[in-house]
Design a protein around this motif. Structure first.
Motif, PDB file in Angstrom:
ATOM      1  N   LYS A 188       0.819  -1.215   0.000  1.00  0.00           N
ATOM      2  CA  LYS A 188       0.000   0.000   0.000  1.00  0.00           C
ATOM      3  C   LYS A 188       0.853   1.266   0.000  1.00  0.00           C
ATOM      4  CE  LYS A 188      -3.637  -2.410   2.586  1.00  0.00           C
ATOM      5  NZ  LYS A 188      -4.342  -2.499   3.897  1.00  0.00           N
ATOM      6  N   LEU A 189       2.113   1.136   0.400  1.00  0.00           N
ATOM      7  CA  LEU A 189       2.995   2.299   0.490  1.00  0.00           C
ATOM      8  C   LEU A 189       3.035   3.094  -0.801  1.00  0.00           C
ATOM      9  CD1 LEU A 189       5.281   3.925   1.925  1.00  0.00           C
ATOM     10  CD2 LEU A 189       6.876   2.243   0.961  1.00  0.00           C
ATOM     11  N   ALA A 190       3.080   2.405  -1.943  1.00  0.00           N
ATOM     12  CA  ALA A 190       3.264   3.077  -3.230  1.00  0.00           C
ATOM     13  C   ALA A 190       1.964   3.525  -3.877  1.00  0.00           C
ATOM     14  CB  ALA A 190       4.021   2.154  -4.192  1.00  0.00           C
ATOM     15  N   ASP A 191       0.847   3.351  -3.180  1.00  0.00           N
ATOM     16  CA  ASP A 191      -0.456   3.760  -3.715  1.00  0.00           C
ATOM     17  C   ASP A 191      -0.795   5.155  -3.205  1.00  0.00           C
ATOM     18  OD1 ASP A 191      -3.059   4.150  -4.484  1.00  0.00           O
ATOM     19  OD2 ASP A 191      -3.900   2.436  -3.393  1.00  0.00           O
ATOM     20  N   PRO A 192      -0.673   6.191  -4.031  1.00  0.00           N
ATOM     21  CA  PRO A 192      -0.888   7.557  -3.561  1.00  0.00           C
ATOM     22  C   PRO A 192      -2.332   7.846  -3.170  1.00  0.00           C
ATOM     23  CG  PRO A 192      -0.641   7.530  -5.945  1.00  0.00           C
ATOM     24  CD  PRO A 192      -0.318   6.148  -5.466  1.00  0.00           C
ATOM     25  N   THR A 193      -3.265   6.969  -3.572  1.00  0.00           N
ATOM     26  CA  THR A 193      -4.669   7.185  -3.212  1.00  0.00           C
ATOM     27  C   THR A 193      -5.016   6.598  -1.854  1.00  0.00           C
ATOM     28  OG1 THR A 193      -5.476   5.137  -4.257  1.00  0.00           O
ATOM     29  CG2 THR A 193      -5.257   7.092  -5.660  1.00  0.00           C
ATOM     30  N   ASN A 194      -4.115   5.824  -1.266  1.00  0.00           N
ATOM     31  CA  ASN A 194      -4.387   5.195   0.026  1.00  0.00           C
ATOM     32  C   ASN A 194      -4.188   6.218   1.140  1.00  0.00           C
ATOM     33  OD1 ASN A 194      -3.931   3.635   2.561  1.00  0.00           O
ATOM     34  ND2 ASN A 194      -4.203   1.893   1.178  1.00  0.00           N
ATOM     35  N   THR A 195      -5.242   6.449   1.918  1.00  0.00           N
ATOM     36  CA  THR A 195      -5.194   7.470   2.963  1.00  0.00           C
ATOM     37  C   THR A 195      -5.200   6.882   4.371  1.00  0.00           C
ATOM     38  OG1 THR A 195      -7.605   7.709   2.876  1.00  0.00           O
ATOM     39  CG2 THR A 195      -6.286   9.200   1.493  1.00  0.00           C
ATOM     40  N   ASP A 196      -4.945   5.583   4.475  1.00  0.00           N
ATOM     41  CA  ASP A 196      -4.836   4.977   5.802  1.00  0.00           C
ATOM     42  C   ASP A 196      -3.738   5.708   6.587  1.00  0.00           C
ATOM     43  OD1 ASP A 196      -3.257   2.955   7.630  1.00  0.00           O
ATOM     44  OD2 ASP A 196      -5.279   2.131   7.428  1.00  0.00           O
ATOM     45  N   PRO A 197      -4.017   6.113   7.841  1.00  0.00           N
ATOM     46  CA  PRO A 197      -3.031   6.894   8.597  1.00  0.00           C
ATOM     47  C   PRO A 197      -1.676   6.203   8.723  1.00  0.00           C
ATOM     48  CG  PRO A 197      -5.162   6.990   9.685  1.00  0.00           C
ATOM     49  CD  PRO A 197      -5.301   5.990   8.582  1.00  0.00           C
ATOM     50  N   ASP A 198      -1.677   4.876   8.855  1.00  0.00           N
ATOM     51  CA  ASP A 198      -0.409   4.156   8.955  1.00  0.00           C
ATOM     52  C   ASP A 198       0.373   4.249   7.653  1.00  0.00           C
ATOM     53  OD1 ASP A 198      -0.981   3.441  11.531  1.00  0.00           O
ATOM     54  OD2 ASP A 198      -1.587   1.394  11.066  1.00  0.00           O
ATOM     55  N   VAL A 199      -0.327   4.104   6.539  1.00  0.00           N
ATOM     56  CA  VAL A 199       0.328   4.187   5.240  1.00  0.00           C
ATOM     57  C   VAL A 199       0.843   5.604   4.991  1.00  0.00           C
ATOM     58  CG1 VAL A 199      -0.001   3.944   2.751  1.00  0.00           C
ATOM     59  CG2 VAL A 199      -1.053   2.291   4.310  1.00  0.00           C
ATOM     60  N   VAL A 200       0.020   6.591   5.302  1.00  0.00           N
ATOM     61  CA  VAL A 200       0.431   7.988   5.132  1.00  0.00           C
ATOM     62  C   VAL A 200       1.658   8.291   5.988  1.00  0.00           C
ATOM     63  CG1 VAL A 200      -0.247  10.389   5.485  1.00  0.00           C
ATOM     64  CG2 VAL A 200      -1.880   8.763   4.481  1.00  0.00           C
ATOM     65  N   GLY A 201       1.657   7.783   7.223  1.00  0.00           N
ATOM     66  CA  GLY A 201       2.801   8.003   8.109  1.00  0.00           C
ATOM     67  C   GLY A 201       4.078   7.421   7.551  1.00  0.00           C
ATOM     68  N   ILE A 202       3.999   6.193   7.033  1.00  0.00           N
ATOM     69  CA  ILE A 202       5.184   5.561   6.462  1.00  0.00           C
ATOM     70  C   ILE A 202       5.621   6.298   5.198  1.00  0.00           C
ATOM     71  CG2 ILE A 202       6.101   3.466   5.417  1.00  0.00           C
ATOM     72  CD1 ILE A 202       5.824   3.280   8.429  1.00  0.00           C
ATOM     73  N   ARG A 203       4.667   6.746   4.385  1.00  0.00           N
ATOM     74  CA  ARG A 203       5.016   7.482   3.170  1.00  0.00           C
ATOM     75  C   ARG A 203       5.756   8.782   3.522  1.00  0.00           C
ATOM     76  NH1 ARG A 203      -0.013   8.130   0.826  1.00  0.00           N
ATOM     77  NH2 ARG A 203       0.048   5.936   0.252  1.00  0.00           N
ATOM     78  N   GLN A 204       5.275   9.481   4.540  1.00  0.00           N
ATOM     79  CA  GLN A 204       5.950  10.696   4.979  1.00  0.00           C
ATOM     80  C   GLN A 204       7.340  10.386   5.535  1.00  0.00           C
ATOM     81  OE1 GLN A 204       3.088  12.244   7.771  1.00  0.00           O
ATOM     82  NE2 GLN A 204       1.892  13.286   6.176  1.00  0.00           N
ATOM     83  N   PHE A 205       7.443   9.271   6.233  1.00  0.00           N
ATOM     84  CA  PHE A 205       8.729   8.827   6.761  1.00  0.00           C
ATOM     85  C   PHE A 205       9.715   8.575   5.617  1.00  0.00           C
ATOM     86  CE2 PHE A 205      11.278   4.974   7.676  1.00  0.00           C
ATOM     87  CZ  PHE A 205      12.057   5.425   8.730  1.00  0.00           C
ATOM     88  N   MET A 206       9.248   7.881   4.582  1.00  0.00           N
ATOM     89  CA  MET A 206      10.098   7.608   3.429  1.00  0.00           C
ATOM     90  C   MET A 206      10.506   8.897   2.718  1.00  0.00           C
ATOM     91  SD  MET A 206      10.750   4.403   3.021  1.00  0.00           S
ATOM     92  CE  MET A 206      10.202   2.726   2.724  1.00  0.00           C
ATOM     93  N   ASP A 207       9.579   9.838   2.616  1.00  0.00           N
ATOM     94  CA  ASP A 207       9.901  11.117   1.991  1.00  0.00           C
ATOM     95  C   ASP A 207      10.991  11.852   2.782  1.00  0.00           C
ATOM     96  OD1 ASP A 207       8.061  10.660  -0.002  1.00  0.00           O
ATOM     97  OD2 ASP A 207       6.492  11.909   0.891  1.00  0.00           O
ATOM     98  N   LEU A 208      10.901  11.774   4.105  1.00  0.00           N
ATOM     99  CA  LEU A 208      11.923  12.404   4.944  1.00  0.00           C
ATOM    100  C   LEU A 208      13.280  11.744   4.735  1.00  0.00           C
ATOM    101  CD1 LEU A 208      10.119  12.997   8.366  1.00  0.00           C
ATOM    102  CD2 LEU A 208      11.064  14.739   6.842  1.00  0.00           C
ATOM    103  N   LEU A 209      13.293  10.410   4.684  1.00  0.00           N
ATOM    104  CA  LEU A 209      14.549   9.702   4.434  1.00  0.00           C
ATOM    105  C   LEU A 209      15.156  10.135   3.102  1.00  0.00           C
ATOM    106  CD1 LEU A 209      13.881   5.982   5.501  1.00  0.00           C
ATOM    107  CD2 LEU A 209      15.306   7.659   6.686  1.00  0.00           C
ATOM    108  N   ALA A 210      14.281  10.305   2.098  1.00  0.00           N
ATOM    109  CA  ALA A 210      14.757  10.621   0.749  1.00  0.00           C
ATOM    110  C   ALA A 210      15.448  11.975   0.671  1.00  0.00           C
ATOM    111  CB  ALA A 210      13.585  10.580  -0.226  1.00  0.00           C
ATOM    112  N   LYS A 211      14.997  12.922   1.466  1.00  0.00           N
ATOM    113  CA  LYS A 211      15.553  14.272   1.355  1.00  0.00           C
ATOM    114  C   LYS A 211      16.374  14.702   2.563  1.00  0.00           C
ATOM    115  CE  LYS A 211      11.148  16.326   2.875  1.00  0.00           C
ATOM    116  NZ  LYS A 211       9.979  17.114   2.428  1.00  0.00           N
ATOM    117  N   GLN A 212      16.569  13.786   3.517  1.00  0.00           N
ATOM    118  CA  GLN A 212      17.315  14.133   4.720  1.00  0.00           C
ATOM    119  C   GLN A 212      18.814  14.168   4.423  1.00  0.00           C
ATOM    120  OE1 GLN A 212      16.061  14.867   7.900  1.00  0.00           O
ATOM    121  NE2 GLN A 212      18.174  15.448   8.280  1.00  0.00           N
ATOM    122  N   PRO A 213      19.453  15.308   4.602  1.00  0.00           N
ATOM    123  CA  PRO A 213      20.904  15.340   4.372  1.00  0.00           C
ATOM    124  C   PRO A 213      21.635  14.554   5.454  1.00  0.00           C
ATOM    125  CG  PRO A 213      20.151  17.423   5.307  1.00  0.00           C
ATOM    126  CD  PRO A 213      18.919  16.617   5.023  1.00  0.00           C
ATOM    127  N   GLY A 214      22.769  13.994   5.079  1.00  0.00           N
ATOM    128  CA  GLY A 214      23.582  13.299   6.064  1.00  0.00           C
ATOM    129  C   GLY A 214      23.085  11.925   6.432  1.00  0.00           C
TER     130      GLY A 214
END
Length: 222
Positions: free
Chosen positions: A172-198
């Protein structure tokens, strides 16, 4: 492949490579008897965490999400004699079960179970200038993962390994239409990892006794 085959292969791996002793089954049994959800890592995943800590040479480990202490025991067994593990648990009931399991495993002297909101506990550690950790394992409420990452970084140093469990969410992580709070939380977490310097990161899909899921692994480089 189906779930029965995944279960069979996990048992095969466990029988040949993991060699988990009775302490681990006792911890699972005690957790079941206490009514805790059956969401502990699988035994081969526990051994994987143990090996990661060994490979890293971790002396200090932080765990976010204790449950019954099953993964805690795996991680704590990887520590040297002067090592320490801090594990954060929101539920006093879960923490009581974990402490009993940890004591039965003979690890009470190296493991500290901290009860309360994980974010609050992390902020307190930051404020008190707690010594950085060598390995951090995140396995708690998924909607909190973005905050946990932000708060873990000040408790890290160059070379700290950060592992986060349950990040694939049955695809479900890669489904942008999925609004489950757990999925959204993990997606935001992944986005942070992707752009976090260092910090350098990847994620791995897994199948097995825990179904279709996976974990992320990161190394702090600065």
């Amino acid at each position: 492949m189906n779930q029965d085959q995944w279960n069979f292969l996990d048992r095969y791996i466990g029988d040949r490579l993991v060699h988990a002793d009775g302490i681990f089954q006792e911890a699972l049994d005690a957790s079941t008897q206490a009514g805790l959800p059956a969401i502990s890592v699988a035994e081969n995943q526990g051994k994987f965490l143990y090996l990661l800590a060994k490979i890293r040479g971790a002396r200090r480990i932080l765990e976010i999400g204790t449950l019954g202490g099953y993964s805690t025991i795996w991680l704590a067994r990887a520590l040297p004699r002067d090592g320490a593990l801090v594990t954060l648990e929101f539920s006093p009931e879960h923490a009581a079960v974990a402490r009993a399991n940890i004591e039965r495993a003979g690890l009470s002297e190296v493991v500290s179970v901290v009860i309360g909101m994980a974010a609050d506990s992390l902020e307190e550690m930051i404020a008190s200038r707690t010594e950085p950790f060598d390995l951090i394992f995140i396995d708690a409420n998924k909607d909190g993962y973005p905050d946990y990452l932000r708060l873990c970084l000040p408790l890290s140093r160059a070379g700290t390994v950060i592992v986060a469990d349950n990040v694939i969410r049955h695809g479900k992580l890669a489904d942008p239409t999925n609004t489950d709070p757990d999925v959204v939380g993990i997606r935001q977490f992944m986005d942070l990892l992707a752009k976090q310097p260092g910090i350098e990161s990847t994620a791995i899909q897994t199948v097995g006794a825990k179904g279709w899921d996976g974990f992320s692994i990161s190394v702090v480089s600065a």
